[in-house]
Design a protein around this motif. Structure first.
Motif, PDB file in Angstrom:
ATOM      1  N   UNK A 213       0.813  -1.216   0.000  1.00 25.06           N
ATOM      2  CA  UNK A 213       0.000   0.000   0.000  1.00 25.06           C
ATOM      3  C   UNK A 213       0.844   1.262   0.000  1.00 25.06           C
ATOM      4  N   UNK A 214       1.923   1.273   0.789  1.00 24.01           N
ATOM      5  CA  UNK A 214       2.798   2.450   0.850  1.00 24.01           C
ATOM      6  C   UNK A 214       3.544   2.656  -0.467  1.00 24.01           C
ATOM      7  N   UNK A 215       3.943   1.567  -1.103  1.00 24.95           N
ATOM      8  CA  UNK A 215       4.674   1.687  -2.370  1.00 24.95           C
ATOM      9  C   UNK A 215       3.766   2.191  -3.490  1.00 24.95           C
ATOM     10  N   UNK A 216       2.517   1.759  -3.496  1.00 23.89           N
ATOM     11  CA  UNK A 216       1.594   2.199  -4.550  1.00 23.89           C
ATOM     12  C   UNK A 216       1.302   3.695  -4.444  1.00 23.89           C
ATOM     13  N   UNK A 217       1.423   4.249  -3.241  1.00 18.35           N
ATOM     14  CA  UNK A 217       1.161   5.690  -3.047  1.00 18.35           C
ATOM     15  C   UNK A 217       2.433   6.538  -3.164  1.00 18.35           C
ATOM     16  N   UNK A 218       3.582   5.899  -3.257  1.00 15.46           N
ATOM     17  CA  UNK A 218       4.854   6.619  -3.252  1.00 15.46           C
ATOM     18  C   UNK A 218       4.992   7.497  -4.494  1.00 15.46           C
ATOM     19  N   UNK A 228      14.975   7.652  -0.578  1.00 16.39           N
ATOM     20  CA  UNK A 228      13.511   7.693  -0.651  1.00 16.39           C
ATOM     21  C   UNK A 228      12.987   7.986   0.744  1.00 16.39           C
ATOM     22  N   UNK A 229      12.058   8.911   0.817  1.00 19.16           N
ATOM     23  CA  UNK A 229      11.465   9.277   2.108  1.00 19.16           C
ATOM     24  C   UNK A 229       9.991   8.926   2.086  1.00 19.16           C
ATOM     25  N   UNK A 230       9.487   8.310   3.149  1.00 20.45           N
ATOM     26  CA  UNK A 230       8.052   8.017   3.240  1.00 20.45           C
ATOM     27  C   UNK A 230       7.637   7.868   4.697  1.00 20.45           C
ATOM     28  N   UNK A 258       3.949  12.250 -17.276  1.00 15.16           N
ATOM     29  CA  UNK A 258       3.207  13.126 -16.357  1.00 15.16           C
ATOM     30  C   UNK A 258       2.803  12.395 -15.081  1.00 15.16           C
ATOM     31  N   UNK A 259       3.383  11.229 -14.856  1.00 13.77           N
ATOM     32  CA  UNK A 259       2.967  10.425 -13.707  1.00 13.77           C
ATOM     33  C   UNK A 259       3.403  11.079 -12.396  1.00 13.77           C
ATOM     34  N   UNK A 260       2.558  10.979 -11.409  1.00 12.43           N
ATOM     35  CA  UNK A 260       2.845  11.505 -10.079  1.00 12.43           C
ATOM     36  C   UNK A 260       3.474  10.424  -9.211  1.00 12.43           C
TER      37      UNK A 260
END
Length: 355
Positions: A213-218, A228-230, A258-260
């Protein structure tokens, strides 16, 4: 469960080149079905196509309980990522039990039937069997609550899989096969490489140890070219991790457009849904058995230790306890006596032991 599919319409047509073709439709005037007749896929397709009809078949059966459950807050209130996993299970449950009546579900013997179904799946896929059973239990609780069945036959069902998978990892061979595929001696593909968006997910997971879940939102803003900071959603911890040379090389070569988010689907958009399904299919095509995306966290532990990180450093980044991280290393990184001694010497220094 052998059941006639109510309303399926059969049409035979002569082909221009000779012969006769048989086509099946979910109902007269309805959509044509593409699956092989009488196969498991055919049943699943039929259930899906007829589910939303005003006169949907199999009223008073499991099919109706599931239809009502899918419209209820018990299902619609779930997170999209959770619903995706549920949908996978519901498809299997519907296909196997759609015509089972409320009376049959409530009757003595239904528990045995459901448990036998689970055990057959568990022979090869214990975690999948537990997922299916968990979702089925929820659906039946819903049916009991709405007075659609008189008894819940699946109270107090224990899991068949080991709830802890901390010591399950992807091997180097698994990773290579997923990334690059495999060819036979004649140079023909035995296994084709996974799609690039999924390889990107693999790389990010094995080199960061973070949860899916955290990686998909990174986002790309979280990556500065060196680290990498999260903020971990489960622990709440703020984590900054140095990026390995291999991961840096891979990420720097990814066309961002244009990906976020760093992880995107095949259309270059953030994964709203579909990741779990796409990942599962890619793993099956790679013929990697018994390994999940979550198991890449344990893989990170071994890779990080192999590259010189201490157990404490690994635990701080991944969210494992130091004890769990050490357990993973002991099981999978003991390729030489030097590795054993390395762990034990660090432990002795920490506890003050000598000798």
């Amino acid at each position: 469960m052998k059941v006639d599919l109510v309303g399926v319409h059969c049409v035979k047509k002569k082909l221009a080149k000779g012969g006769v073709a048989t086509y099946y439709y979910a109902w007269r005037g309805g959509p044509r079905m593409t699956s092989e007749f009488n196969s498991v896929e055919f049943v699943a397709e039929y259930v899906r196509l007829t589910r939303e009809r005003p006169d949907a078949p199999f009223q008073g059966c499991m099919a109706q309980i599931i239809r009502d459950y899918l419209k209820s807050p018990a299902y619609t209130g779930l997170k999209a990522s959770t619903r995706e996993g549920y949908d996978f299970a519901i498809k299997a449950i519907e296909t196997s039990f759609f015509a089972m009546t409320a009376k049959e579900i409530s009757a003595t013997g239904s528990r045995t039937l459901f448990m036998q179904w689970r055990d057959e799946i568990a022979q090869k896929h214990p975690r999948k069997a537990d997922l299916y059973m968990s979702v089925l239990k929820r659906i039946l609780w819903f049916g009991l609550d709405r007075e659609m069945i008189e008894r819940h036959p699946l109270e107090r069902v224990e899991k068949v899989s080991d709830s802890s998978r901390r010591d399950v990892i992807w091997t180097d061979e698994d990773i290579q096969t997923f990334r690059y595929g495999k060819k036979d001696k004649d140079g023909k593909w035995e296994i084709k490489p996974a799609a690039e968006p999924l390889v990107r997910a693999l790389m990010l997971a094995i080199w960061t140890g973070q949860r899916q879940g955290d990686l998909l939102k990174l986002t790309w803003k979280a990556y500065d070219g060196h680290s990498i900071y999260l903020r971990q959603s489960k622990t709440g911890a703020h984590v900054r991790m140095k990026v390995s040379e291999e991961l840096k090389s891979y990420l720097d070569g990814v066309p961002r457009g244009n990906s976020v988010t760093i992880l995107t689907n095949g259309q270059g958009q953030p994964w709203a849904t579909g990741f779990k399904s796409s990942w599962r299919k890619a793993v099956e095509k790679a013929k990697i058995e018994g390994k999940t995306f979550h198991d890449l966290r344990g893989t990170f532990v071994t890779l990080a230790y192999r590259n010189g990180a201490s157990i404490k450093e690994i635990a701080e980044v991944s969210g494992h306890s130091e004890k769990d991280a050490e357990g993973i290393i002991r099981k999978h990184y003991l390729v030489s006596s030097a590795a054993v001694e390395s762990i034990e010497n660090r432990q002795k220094r920490f506890t003050g032991e000598t000798g």
